[in-house]
Design a protein around this motif. Structure first.
Motif, mmCIF file in Angstrom:
data_model
loop_
_atom_site.group_PDB
_atom_site.id
_atom_site.type_symbol
_atom_site.label_atom_id
_atom_site.label_comp_id
_atom_site.label_asym_id
_atom_site.label_seq_id
_atom_site.Cartn_x
_atom_site.Cartn_y
_atom_site.Cartn_z
ATOM 1 N N ARG A 58 100.178 43.650 -81.575
ATOM 2 C CA ARG A 58 100.696 44.711 -82.440
ATOM 3 C C ARG A 58 99.767 45.926 -82.396
ATOM 4 N N GLU A 59 98.460 45.690 -82.441
ATOM 5 C CA GLU A 59 97.513 46.796 -82.334
ATOM 6 C C GLU A 59 97.698 47.527 -81.016
ATOM 7 N N LEU A 60 97.876 46.773 -79.964
ATOM 8 C CA LEU A 60 98.048 47.369 -78.643
ATOM 9 C C LEU A 60 99.342 48.178 -78.563
ATOM 10 N N THR A 61 100.436 47.637 -79.056
ATOM 11 C CA THR A 61 101.691 48.387 -79.008
ATOM 12 C C THR A 61 101.613 49.636 -79.886
ATOM 13 N N ASN A 62 100.936 49.565 -81.019
ATOM 14 C CA ASN A 62 100.753 50.753 -81.857
ATOM 15 C C ASN A 62 99.880 51.786 -81.148
ATOM 16 N N LEU A 63 98.864 51.331 -80.468
ATOM 17 C CA LEU A 63 97.984 52.219 -79.719
ATOM 18 C C LEU A 63 98.769 52.963 -78.633
ATOM 19 N N LEU A 64 99.699 52.265 -78.000
ATOM 20 C CA LEU A 64 100.464 52.853 -76.904
ATOM 21 C C LEU A 64 101.583 53.778 -77.362
ATOM 22 N N LYS A 65 101.807 53.871 -78.646
ATOM 23 C CA LYS A 65 102.840 54.771 -79.160
ATOM 24 C C LYS A 65 102.391 56.228 -79.142
ATOM 25 N N ASN A 66 101.111 56.464 -78.963
ATOM 26 C CA ASN A 66 100.561 57.816 -78.959
ATOM 27 C C ASN A 66 99.867 58.085 -77.633
ATOM 28 N N SER A 67 99.710 59.368 -77.322
ATOM 29 C CA SER A 67 98.996 59.701 -76.091
ATOM 30 C C SER A 67 97.548 59.227 -76.210
ATOM 31 N N LEU A 68 96.936 59.002 -75.083
ATOM 32 C CA LEU A 68 95.570 58.486 -75.041
ATOM 33 C C LEU A 68 94.688 59.465 -74.283
ATOM 34 N N PRO A 69 94.401 60.618 -74.889
ATOM 35 C CA PRO A 69 93.617 61.627 -74.159
ATOM 36 C C PRO A 69 92.219 61.123 -73.808
ATOM 37 N N ASP A 70 91.708 61.644 -72.717
ATOM 38 C CA ASP A 70 90.375 61.268 -72.247
ATOM 39 C C ASP A 70 89.441 62.439 -72.499
ATOM 40 N N PRO A 71 88.453 62.301 -73.310
ATOM 41 C CA PRO A 71 88.018 61.132 -74.079
ATOM 42 C C PRO A 71 88.670 61.108 -75.461
ATOM 43 N N SER A 72 88.751 59.929 -76.028
ATOM 44 C CA SER A 72 89.241 59.755 -77.393
ATOM 45 C C SER A 72 88.888 58.357 -77.874
ATOM 46 N N PRO A 73 88.824 58.165 -79.200
ATOM 47 C CA PRO A 73 88.576 56.811 -79.728
ATOM 48 C C PRO A 73 89.681 55.829 -79.329
ATOM 49 N N GLU A 74 90.924 56.307 -79.256
ATOM 50 C CA GLU A 74 92.040 55.434 -78.879
ATOM 51 C C GLU A 74 91.900 54.945 -77.438
ATOM 52 N N ARG A 75 91.457 55.827 -76.581
ATOM 53 C CA ARG A 75 91.255 55.451 -75.176
ATOM 54 C C ARG A 75 90.104 54.456 -75.034
ATOM 55 N N ARG A 76 89.046 54.657 -75.802
ATOM 56 C CA ARG A 76 87.936 53.687 -75.784
ATOM 57 C C ARG A 76 88.401 52.328 -76.289
ATOM 58 N N ARG A 77 89.233 52.316 -77.321
ATOM 59 C CA ARG A 77 89.753 51.055 -77.840
ATOM 60 C C ARG A 77 90.634 50.365 -76.794
ATOM 61 N N LEU A 78 91.427 51.141 -76.062
ATOM 62 C CA LEU A 78 92.240 50.562 -74.995
ATOM 63 C C LEU A 78 91.349 49.871 -73.970
ATOM 64 N N LYS A 79 90.259 50.495 -73.595
ATOM 65 C CA LYS A 79 89.336 49.896 -72.628
ATOM 66 C C LYS A 79 88.745 48.590 -73.169
ATOM 67 N N GLU A 80 88.409 48.561 -74.455
ATOM 68 C CA GLU A 80 87.888 47.321 -75.071
ATOM 69 C C GLU A 80 88.934 46.213 -75.013
ATOM 70 N N ILE A 81 90.161 46.560 -75.324
ATOM 71 C CA ILE A 81 91.235 45.563 -75.321
ATOM 72 C C ILE A 81 91.471 45.039 -73.907
ATOM 73 N N ILE A 82 91.457 45.919 -72.925
ATOM 74 C CA ILE A 82 91.645 45.490 -71.537
ATOM 75 C C ILE A 82 90.570 44.476 -71.152
ATOM 76 N N GLY A 83 89.333 44.749 -71.500
ATOM 77 C CA GLY A 83 88.252 43.813 -71.209
ATOM 78 C C GLY A 83 88.464 42.468 -71.878
ATOM 79 N N HIS A 84 88.978 42.510 -73.102
ATOM 80 C CA HIS A 84 89.222 41.265 -73.848
ATOM 81 C C HIS A 84 90.368 40.464 -73.230
#
Length: 147
Positions: free
Chosen positions: A73-99
């Motif tokens: 759910r966190e991931l789908t909510n994160l993907l509902k918005n753009s993920l500009p580089d750099p941004s906290p949302e983009r950093r969180r996406l990278k953390e989730i990918i690693g997990h």
């Protein structure tokens, strides 16, 4: 008719990769991460990345290999918005990918080891796990890794 995992590995007449026609969730998330880099550098348009994020949302929601319902759910909510580089949302996406990269198949094993009424449909399981294995570079011949 529901597909079984063996259906993706035993058809001698069709190349293994062409029978799947899907990308795995983990690789799709990694590609989205990479697309953000290219968007920042003017190679990809915002609309291309928006389309990719929207398509990915449908893929990852039911993918139990990614993690529990709250993480998905966190991931789908994160993907509902753009993920500009750099941004906290983009950093969180990278953390989730690693997990989600670590333990993906183990989470799927746990997801199918539940009461029948809580299991995903066999075709969803087969396509998702087979796509993940293909993304990792495994071939149809005895599960050998081809990379």
């Amino acid at each position: 008719m529901l597909a079984r995992m063996s259906d993706f590995f035993t058809d001698e007449g069709t190349p293994w990769a062409r029978r799947l026609w899907d990308i795995g969730s983990v690789l799709a998330l990694e590609e989205l991460w990479e697309a953000g880099y290219w968007q920042t550098h003017g190679v990809l348009a915002q609309s291309a990345c928006d389309w990719q994020r929207n398509q990915l949302n449908a893929l990852i929601g039911p993918d139990r290999g990614l993690g529990d319902r709250d993480l998905r759910r966190e991931l789908t909510n994160l993907l509902k918005n753009s993920l500009p580089d750099p941004s906290p949302e983009r950093r969180r996406l990278k953390e989730i990918i690693g997990h989600v990269r670590v333990g993906y198949l183990e989470r799927w094993a746990a997801a199918v080891n539940v009461p029948v009424d809580e299991r995903v449909k066999p075709e969803r399981f087969s396509r998702t796990v087979a796509s993940h294995l293909l993304d990792l570079g495994y071939s149809a011949s005895l599960g050998e890794r081809s990379l």
